[in-house]
Design a protein around this motif. Structure first.
Motif, mmCIF file in Angstrom:
data_model
loop_
_atom_site.group_PDB
_atom_site.id
_atom_site.type_symbol
_atom_site.label_atom_id
_atom_site.label_comp_id
_atom_site.label_asym_id
_atom_site.label_seq_id
_atom_site.Cartn_x
_atom_site.Cartn_y
_atom_site.Cartn_z
ATOM 1 N N ASN A 125 1.394 -8.852 73.772
ATOM 2 C CA ASN A 125 0.672 -9.751 72.680
ATOM 3 C C ASN A 125 1.701 -10.605 71.918
ATOM 4 O OD1 ASN A 125 -1.997 -8.602 73.082
ATOM 5 N ND2 ASN A 125 -1.606 -7.186 71.463
ATOM 6 N N ASP A 126 2.854 -10.180 71.720
ATOM 7 C CA ASP A 126 3.925 -11.027 71.048
ATOM 8 C C ASP A 126 4.933 -11.803 71.932
ATOM 9 O OD1 ASP A 126 2.932 -10.059 68.652
ATOM 10 O OD2 ASP A 126 4.288 -8.564 68.588
ATOM 11 N N GLY A 129 14.299 -16.000 74.040
ATOM 12 C CA GLY A 129 15.838 -15.459 74.368
ATOM 13 C C GLY A 129 15.795 -13.936 74.415
ATOM 14 N N LEU A 130 14.741 -13.140 73.962
ATOM 15 C CA LEU A 130 14.717 -11.822 74.092
ATOM 16 C C LEU A 130 14.700 -11.203 75.447
ATOM 17 C CD1 LEU A 130 12.648 -10.954 70.913
ATOM 18 C CD2 LEU A 130 15.115 -10.639 71.123
ATOM 19 N N LEU A 131 15.587 -10.316 75.666
ATOM 20 C CA LEU A 131 15.560 -9.771 76.878
ATOM 21 C C LEU A 131 14.399 -9.091 77.642
ATOM 22 C CD1 LEU A 131 19.034 -7.833 76.960
ATOM 23 C CD2 LEU A 131 18.399 -10.051 78.008
ATOM 24 N N MET A 132 13.388 -8.373 76.458
ATOM 25 C CA MET A 132 12.093 -8.229 76.832
ATOM 26 C C MET A 132 11.450 -9.260 77.329
ATOM 27 S SD MET A 132 10.627 -5.510 77.808
ATOM 28 C CE MET A 132 9.062 -4.905 78.207
ATOM 29 N N ASP A 133 11.250 -10.335 76.649
ATOM 30 C CA ASP A 133 10.350 -11.460 76.955
ATOM 31 C C ASP A 133 10.821 -12.167 78.338
ATOM 32 O OD1 ASP A 133 8.808 -11.163 74.825
ATOM 33 O OD2 ASP A 133 9.986 -12.588 73.573
ATOM 34 N N ASP A 134 12.222 -12.016 78.736
ATOM 35 C CA ASP A 134 12.749 -12.632 79.957
ATOM 36 C C ASP A 134 12.267 -11.456 81.178
ATOM 37 O OD1 ASP A 134 14.180 -14.475 78.729
ATOM 38 O OD2 ASP A 134 16.165 -13.489 78.685
ATOM 39 N N MET A 159 13.740 -1.890 73.314
ATOM 40 C CA MET A 159 14.051 -1.576 71.958
ATOM 41 C C MET A 159 14.523 -2.661 71.023
ATOM 42 S SD MET A 159 13.490 1.786 71.711
ATOM 43 C CE MET A 159 11.724 1.231 72.920
ATOM 44 N N HIS A 160 14.450 -3.883 71.857
ATOM 45 C CA HIS A 160 15.025 -4.977 70.879
ATOM 46 C C HIS A 160 13.815 -5.647 70.049
ATOM 47 C CE1 HIS A 160 19.233 -5.173 72.113
ATOM 48 N NE2 HIS A 160 18.870 -4.746 73.079
ATOM 49 N N LYS A 161 12.710 -5.112 70.509
ATOM 50 C CA LYS A 161 11.467 -5.570 69.778
ATOM 51 C C LYS A 161 10.810 -4.151 69.713
ATOM 52 C CE LYS A 161 8.830 -8.778 71.776
ATOM 53 N NZ LYS A 161 8.201 -9.702 72.648
#
Length: 128
Positions: A37-38, A44-49, A26-28
């Motif tokens: 894709n992004d 540093g975003l939790l979803m990217d981690d 939900m942070h993205k």
């Protein structure tokens, strides 16, 4: 995001709950496909981690996109005809897909293993 095809696998890899995965997402914006894709490993975003953890497990973003849609034609073609129409976000169908995918990867790996055998060495050493 925690109870979909990629979400089921993310729970197993990261040991996060479906609620924790959903909270990170939900942070993205967007679904798994858009977030993949992004994806930026240094954001540093939790979803990217979380995605980085999955990629470190040996997957790539295309693997995850196909998993989310249960769309890898090579995997689907291996299923019995009555099993090829999988329902997204149905855990049993995701498990079936993942098991078939694992079998496919194992077969490809075994097909590429070549063990050179020198028959003379085996006879001389008494190993044969």
């Amino acid at each position: 995001m925690g109870s979909c095809n990629c979400g089921f696998l993310a729970q197993e890899i990261t040991k996060l709950s479906k609620t924790e995965i959903h909270s990170r997402a939900m942070h993205k914006y967007g679904d798994w496909n858009e977030q993949l894709n992004d994806y930026c490993p240094t954001s540093g975003l939790l979803m990217d981690d979380l995605i980085s953890q999955m990629l470190n497990f040996g997957l790539d973003t295309d693997d995850l996109k196909r998993l989310e849609k249960l769309s890898d034609k090579e995997v689907l073609n291996r299923l019995q005809k009555g099993q090829r129409f999988l329902t997204p976000n149905k855990k049993e169908d995701v498990v079936l897909y993942l098991n078939e995918w694992a079998s496919l990867l194992e077969e490809k790996l075994l097909d590429n293993i070549r063990i050179p055998v020198n028959a003379e060495q085996l006879i001389v050493s008494g190993s044969w």
